[in-house]
Design an enzyme around this catalytic site. Structure first.
Site, PDB file in Angstrom:
ATOM      1  N   ARG A   1       0.803  -1.212   0.000  1.00  0.00           N
ATOM      2  CA  ARG A   1       0.000   0.000   0.000  1.00  0.00           C
ATOM      3  C   ARG A   1       0.849   1.282   0.000  1.00  0.00           C
ATOM      4  O   ARG A   1       0.627   2.179  -0.814  1.00  0.00           O
ATOM      5  CB  ARG A   1      -0.922   0.031   1.245  1.00  0.00           C
ATOM      6  CG  ARG A   1      -2.138  -0.833   1.123  1.00  0.00           C
ATOM      7  CD  ARG A   1      -2.504  -1.430   2.463  1.00  0.00           C
ATOM      8  NE  ARG A   1      -1.536  -2.466   2.788  1.00  0.00           N
ATOM      9  CZ  ARG A   1      -1.720  -3.751   2.498  1.00  0.00           C
ATOM     10  NH1 ARG A   1      -2.842  -4.137   1.996  1.00  0.00           N
ATOM     11  NH2 ARG A   1      -0.774  -4.647   2.723  1.00  0.00           N
ATOM     12  N   THR A   2       1.794   1.382   0.924  1.00  0.00           N
ATOM     13  CA  THR A   2       2.525   2.648   1.095  1.00  0.00           C
ATOM     14  C   THR A   2       3.358   2.967  -0.139  1.00  0.00           C
ATOM     15  O   THR A   2       3.272   4.072  -0.695  1.00  0.00           O
ATOM     16  CB  THR A   2       3.415   2.565   2.353  1.00  0.00           C
ATOM     17  OG1 THR A   2       2.623   2.102   3.447  1.00  0.00           O
ATOM     18  CG2 THR A   2       4.010   3.910   2.700  1.00  0.00           C
TER      19      THR A   2
ATOM     20  N   LYS B   1      25.066  -4.662  -0.922  1.00  0.00           N
ATOM     21  CA  LYS B   1      26.513  -4.900  -1.059  1.00  0.00           C
ATOM     22  C   LYS B   1      27.281  -4.266   0.092  1.00  0.00           C
ATOM     23  O   LYS B   1      28.506  -4.130   0.041  1.00  0.00           O
ATOM     24  CB  LYS B   1      27.016  -4.299  -2.375  1.00  0.00           C
ATOM     25  CG  LYS B   1      26.369  -4.873  -3.617  1.00  0.00           C
ATOM     26  CD  LYS B   1      26.926  -4.154  -4.845  1.00  0.00           C
ATOM     27  CE  LYS B   1      26.144  -4.501  -6.083  1.00  0.00           C
ATOM     28  NZ  LYS B   1      26.462  -3.597  -7.203  1.00  0.00           N
TER      29      LYS B   1
ATOM     30  N   ARG C   1      11.181   3.592   4.047  1.00  0.00           N
ATOM     31  CA  ARG C   1      10.690   2.568   4.993  1.00  0.00           C
ATOM     32  C   ARG C   1      11.891   1.722   5.389  1.00  0.00           C
ATOM     33  O   ARG C   1      12.674   1.294   4.524  1.00  0.00           O
ATOM     34  CB  ARG C   1       9.629   1.678   4.358  1.00  0.00           C
ATOM     35  CG  ARG C   1       9.331   0.457   5.232  1.00  0.00           C
ATOM     36  CD  ARG C   1       8.116  -0.296   4.831  1.00  0.00           C
ATOM     37  NE  ARG C   1       6.912   0.480   5.067  1.00  0.00           N
ATOM     38  CZ  ARG C   1       5.685  -0.034   4.971  1.00  0.00           C
ATOM     39  NH1 ARG C   1       5.516  -1.302   4.661  1.00  0.00           N
ATOM     40  NH2 ARG C   1       4.632   0.725   5.179  1.00  0.00           N
TER      41      ARG C   1
ATOM     42  N   HIS D   1       4.554   5.732  11.635  1.00  0.00           N
ATOM     43  CA  HIS D   1       4.125   5.623  10.232  1.00  0.00           C
ATOM     44  C   HIS D   1       3.125   6.764  10.028  1.00  0.00           C
ATOM     45  O   HIS D   1       1.919   6.557   9.932  1.00  0.00           O
ATOM     46  CB  HIS D   1       3.486   4.244  10.028  1.00  0.00           C
ATOM     47  CG  HIS D   1       3.232   3.861   8.607  1.00  0.00           C
ATOM     48  ND1 HIS D   1       3.392   4.716   7.542  1.00  0.00           N
ATOM     49  CD2 HIS D   1       2.798   2.681   8.071  1.00  0.00           C
ATOM     50  CE1 HIS D   1       3.091   4.073   6.427  1.00  0.00           C
ATOM     51  NE2 HIS D   1       2.721   2.839   6.718  1.00  0.00           N
TER      52      HIS D   1
HETATM   53  N1   CP Z   1      -0.395  -0.086   5.892  1.00  0.00           N
HETATM   54  C1   CP Z   1       0.793  -0.322   5.342  1.00  0.00           C
HETATM   55  O1   CP Z   1       1.805   0.297   5.687  1.00  0.00           O
HETATM   56  O2   CP Z   1       0.783  -1.294   4.371  1.00  0.00           O
HETATM   57  P1   CP Z   1       2.048  -1.729   3.518  1.00  0.00           P
HETATM   58  O3   CP Z   1       2.984  -2.485   4.451  1.00  0.00           O
HETATM   59  O4   CP Z   1       1.499  -2.639   2.428  1.00  0.00           O
HETATM   60  O5   CP Z   1       2.684  -0.506   2.957  1.00  0.00           O
END
Ligand code: CP
Length: 311
Positions: free
Chosen positions: A57-58, A85, A107, A135
């Protein structure tokens, strides 16, 4: 425009800026309903998605959001980047800085990784989820979804249910709810509760059946088995019995209340398949909101009305 250069935690934003992001996202949501869903707003700007952990999603919604605003969007994943590496995160940041990237979404499994990037380059940094920490854009899209579904945010009581201890979503959502005058209530087994839930401004409850009738939102969290060395409860069946939301438990919520989940879901553990797919679930609305909210975040960080055509 936002006063902050980066969005690494909810604390980077004021309540007024949170409202500005949600209001701007409303404009972009309208654009996303059009046949031609593209604006020239961020033409010539470069957005990099730097993902060291899996994401559906993100990553996808940031990429779609950047492209809908006409930015150039580039995706890096851990397996395809030079960190595999042995390159350090700081060197990766300096490399991206040398290529004049304007905004980096990161992320990472380690809390604080966005801070390391911010110290090593001038670009705007947006935290796309760092370890168990925060998040923030998930919390913003969750607020947007609640406001759309329930017509308000102030005064809402939101049960954040399940694996709170490992949840960066809870780490952002609880303070975000406080910022808009709503009340977060953590519900879960003691083995999945953080040591200091009060730091996040949340009430704590252990009995889900007692809490459900008091909620406007039942926000379910995925049990993050990958972050636990051993099972934090005897079996999935027992967890589902005590803390899973099934069709029978759904009946205990007030008639107006909605069910949310940030995804990915463990169907049959924290949420039953019939609840996930029911009319009370706004889980796909959250996904839809993710694009508009991330367009708003990029638009406001990269100059807002000064950056060219607005929505
Ligand atoms: N909600 C969320 O962060 O989903 P993803 O891990 O798919 O990005």
């Amino acid at each position: 425009m936002l006063a902050t250069q980066h969005i690494m935690t909810m604390a980077d934003l004021t309540p007024e800026e949170v409202t500005a992001i949600l209001d701007t996202a409303t404009s972009f949501a309208e654009v996303n309903q059009r046949r031609i869903k593209k604006l020239p707003t961020l033409r010539g700007r470069t957005v990099v998605n730097l993902f060291f952990e899996a994401s559906t999603r993100t990553r996808t919604s940031f990429e779609i959001a950047a492209k809908r605003l006409s930015a150039d969007a580039i995706n890096f994943s851990a397996s395809s980047s030079a960190t595999s590496k042995g390159e350090t995160l700081r060197d990766t940041a300096k490399t991206l800085a040398a290529m004049a990237c304007d905004l980096v979404v990161v992320r990472h499994a380690y809390a604080g990784a966005p801070q390391i990037l911010a110290e090593s380059m001038d670009a705007h940094i947006v935290n796309g989820g760092d370890g168990r920490h925060e998040h923030p854009t998930q919390a913003l899209l969750d607020l947007y979804t609640m406001r759309e579904a329930l017509g308000r945010l102030e005064g809402l009581r939101v049960g954040i249910i399940g694996d709170v201890a490992h949840s960066r979503v809870a780490g952002s959502l609880a303070p975000a709810l406080r910022m808009v005058g709503a009340t977060p209530v953590f519900v879960g087994p003691p083995t999945l509760m953080p040591a200091r839930p009060d730091v996040l401004g949340a009430e704590v409850a252990w009995d889900l059946d007692e809490v459900l009738p008091t909620l406007d939102v039942a926000y379910l969290l995925r049990v993050q088995f990958e972050r636990e060395a051993r099972m934090p409860f005897p079996s999935n069946r027992e967890y589902a019995k005590l803390y899973g939301v099934s069709a029978a438990r759904l009946e205990k919520l007030p008639a107006h209340a909605v069910v949310m989940h940030p995804g990915p879901m463990n169907r049959g553990v924290e949420i039953s398949a019939d609840v996930a797919d029911s009319g009370r679930s706004v889980i796909l609305d959250q996904v839809e909101a993710g694009v508009a909210v991330r367009m708003a975040v990029m638009y406001l960080l990269l100059g807002g009305a000064d950056s060219g055509a607005a929505a």
